[in-house]
Design a protein around this motif. Structure first.
Motif, PDB file in Angstrom:
ATOM      1  N   ALA A  42     -38.006  28.382  16.518  1.00 41.34           N
ATOM      2  CA  ALA A  42     -37.015  28.881  15.557  1.00 41.34           C
ATOM      3  C   ALA A  42     -36.042  29.838  16.233  1.00 41.34           C
ATOM      4  CB  ALA A  42     -37.728  29.563  14.393  1.00 41.34           C
ATOM      5  N   LEU A  43     -36.555  30.693  17.122  1.00 38.20           N
ATOM      6  CA  LEU A  43     -35.678  31.602  17.866  1.00 38.20           C
ATOM      7  C   LEU A  43     -34.753  30.830  18.795  1.00 38.20           C
ATOM      8  CD1 LEU A  43     -38.255  34.412  18.716  1.00 38.20           C
ATOM      9  CD2 LEU A  43     -36.265  34.640  17.205  1.00 38.20           C
ATOM     10  N   TYR A  44     -35.295  29.809  19.442  1.00 41.98           N
ATOM     11  CA  TYR A  44     -34.480  28.993  20.351  1.00 41.98           C
ATOM     12  C   TYR A  44     -33.370  28.299  19.578  1.00 41.98           C
ATOM     13  CZ  TYR A  44     -34.451  27.423  25.232  1.00 41.98           C
ATOM     14  OH  TYR A  44     -34.163  27.264  26.564  1.00 41.98           O
ATOM     15  N   LEU A  45     -33.692  27.779  18.382  1.00 44.37           N
ATOM     16  CA  LEU A  45     -32.683  27.128  17.550  1.00 44.37           C
ATOM     17  C   LEU A  45     -31.603  28.121  17.135  1.00 44.37           C
ATOM     18  CD1 LEU A  45     -31.854  24.494  16.156  1.00 44.37           C
ATOM     19  CD2 LEU A  45     -33.227  25.201  14.173  1.00 44.37           C
ATOM     20  N   THR A  46     -32.002  29.349  16.827  1.00 42.79           N
ATOM     21  CA  THR A  46     -31.038  30.398  16.493  1.00 42.79           C
ATOM     22  C   THR A  46     -30.100  30.671  17.660  1.00 42.79           C
ATOM     23  OG1 THR A  46     -32.616  31.450  14.980  1.00 42.79           O
ATOM     24  CG2 THR A  46     -30.790  32.809  15.785  1.00 42.79           C
ATOM     25  N   ILE A  47     -30.664  30.721  18.869  1.00 40.63           N
ATOM     26  CA  ILE A  47     -29.852  30.954  20.073  1.00 40.63           C
ATOM     27  C   ILE A  47     -28.823  29.842  20.265  1.00 40.63           C
ATOM     28  CG2 ILE A  47     -29.943  31.037  22.599  1.00 40.63           C
ATOM     29  CD1 ILE A  47     -32.788  32.329  22.199  1.00 40.63           C
ATOM     30  N   ILE A  48     -29.266  28.595  20.110  1.00 40.77           N
ATOM     31  CA  ILE A  48     -28.366  27.454  20.316  1.00 40.77           C
ATOM     32  C   ILE A  48     -27.245  27.458  19.282  1.00 40.77           C
ATOM     33  CG2 ILE A  48     -28.216  24.938  20.260  1.00 40.77           C
ATOM     34  CD1 ILE A  48     -31.129  24.924  21.379  1.00 40.77           C
ATOM     35  N   ILE A  49     -27.611  27.652  18.010  1.00 37.37           N
ATOM     36  CA  ILE A  49     -26.600  27.627  16.943  1.00 37.37           C
ATOM     37  C   ILE A  49     -25.611  28.775  17.102  1.00 37.37           C
ATOM     38  CG2 ILE A  49     -26.252  27.906  14.461  1.00 37.37           C
ATOM     39  CD1 ILE A  49     -28.900  26.413  14.049  1.00 37.37           C
ATOM     40  N   CYS A  50     -26.121  29.978  17.350  1.00 37.34           N
ATOM     41  CA  CYS A  50     -25.233  31.141  17.481  1.00 37.34           C
ATOM     42  C   CYS A  50     -24.385  31.050  18.745  1.00 37.34           C
ATOM     43  CB  CYS A  50     -26.052  32.426  17.489  1.00 37.34           C
ATOM     44  SG  CYS A  50     -26.755  32.862  15.881  1.00 37.34           S
ATOM     45  N   GLY A  51     -24.984  30.628  19.850  1.00 37.12           N
ATOM     46  CA  GLY A  51     -24.246  30.560  21.105  1.00 37.12           C
ATOM     47  C   GLY A  51     -23.131  29.527  21.069  1.00 37.12           C
ATOM     48  N   VAL A  52     -23.465  28.309  20.623  1.00 36.91           N
ATOM     49  CA  VAL A  52     -22.451  27.253  20.549  1.00 36.91           C
ATOM     50  C   VAL A  52     -21.436  27.563  19.458  1.00 36.91           C
ATOM     51  CG1 VAL A  52     -22.076  24.803  20.068  1.00 36.91           C
ATOM     52  CG2 VAL A  52     -24.015  25.506  21.482  1.00 36.91           C
ATOM     53  N   GLY A  53     -21.924  28.044  18.314  1.00 32.61           N
ATOM     54  CA  GLY A  53     -21.019  28.323  17.202  1.00 32.61           C
ATOM     55  C   GLY A  53     -20.032  29.428  17.502  1.00 32.61           C
ATOM     56  N   SER A  54     -20.510  30.505  18.139  1.00 25.28           N
ATOM     57  CA  SER A  54     -19.618  31.631  18.409  1.00 25.28           C
ATOM     58  C   SER A  54     -18.511  31.245  19.376  1.00 25.28           C
ATOM     59  CB  SER A  54     -20.404  32.823  18.960  1.00 25.28           C
ATOM     60  OG  SER A  54     -20.935  32.522  20.242  1.00 25.28           O
TER      61      SER A  54
END
Length: 220
Positions: free
Chosen positions: A16-28
């Motif tokens: 779940a943390l890894y998914l948060t990193i991917i979404i936030c990193g790519v999205g930002s």
């Protein structure tokens, strides 16, 4: 009788943390901040930042969340792999935390880009953020190499994921190296970043859905 702790008991939280990193990193970078920046025009960039300042600030917030999640993930992966090799797991923890700290510190350059009164200075601060981000990715590349070894040795994570994470480290190292020594060639690396996106997403999904079966195999 000594009972060894289950290395995968926090795997879904790590996923779940890894998914948060991917979404936030790519999205930002791609969805929020990237479309506002015109490297060829400082004036257009500054106008866009001020016209859509909330969007730009949300991109900074997304990166803050990403850095926090990355630090937490570093601790969980250390707990997961310390039974494989305590020294390698500790080294991976240190390098991932260094990456998180550098990327978080670099966000000050984004804030500065928004509040300075000069368009040229604003563009310079955005460039400094990009250089700082790539500096952090050099440390993350080392983390990838260490994590790849841990995955390969573990016996409970598919070895193919270790190969993908190791190749991701090569991409990060090459891209960051080019940013430093030959920035005019850095754009040529853009297609290669598909490799870490696919590899890290695959590892993330495995953490979310597969640890139950891996736990049974490890017990056997």
């Amino acid at each position: 009788m000594h009972i060894h702790p289950d290395p995968l008991r926090h795997a879904r939280l790590a996923g779940a943390l890894y998914l948060t990193i991917i979404i936030c990193g790519v999205g930002s970078e791609l969805a929020l901040r990237g479309p506002l920046i015109d490297a060829a025009s400082a004036e257009h960039t500054m106008q866009a930042l001020h016209a859509q300042s909330l969007r730009f600030r949300l991109s900074i917030l997304a990166d803050v969340v990403m850095a926090l999640a990355d630090a937490a993930l570093a601790l969980l992966l250390f707990r997961m792999f310390r039974s494989v090799s305590a020294d390698l797991a500790l080294a991976a923890l240190v390098f991932r935390l260094l990456q998180s700290g550098l990327i978080a510190a670099g966000l000050l350059n984004l804030q500065a880009a928004l509040i300075v009164g000069s368009a040229d200075l604003s563009l310079h601060y955005l460039a400094l953020h990009a250089y700082g981000y790539d500096l952090g990715l050099i440390f993350f590349a080392v983390n990838c190499f260490l994590t790849a070894q841990l995955i390969t040795r573990s016996g409970f994570v598919p070895r193919i994921l270790g190969l993908g994470i190791g190749l991701s480290g090569l991409v990060y190292l090459a891209g960051s190296g080019l940013r430093i020594v030959a920035p005019e060639l850095h754009g040529l690396m853009a297609p290669a970043y598909v490799v870490p996106l696919v590899a890290e997403t695959a590892f993330c999904l495995w953490l979310l859905v597969k640890p139950g079966g891996a736990r049974r195999r490890a017990a056997a």
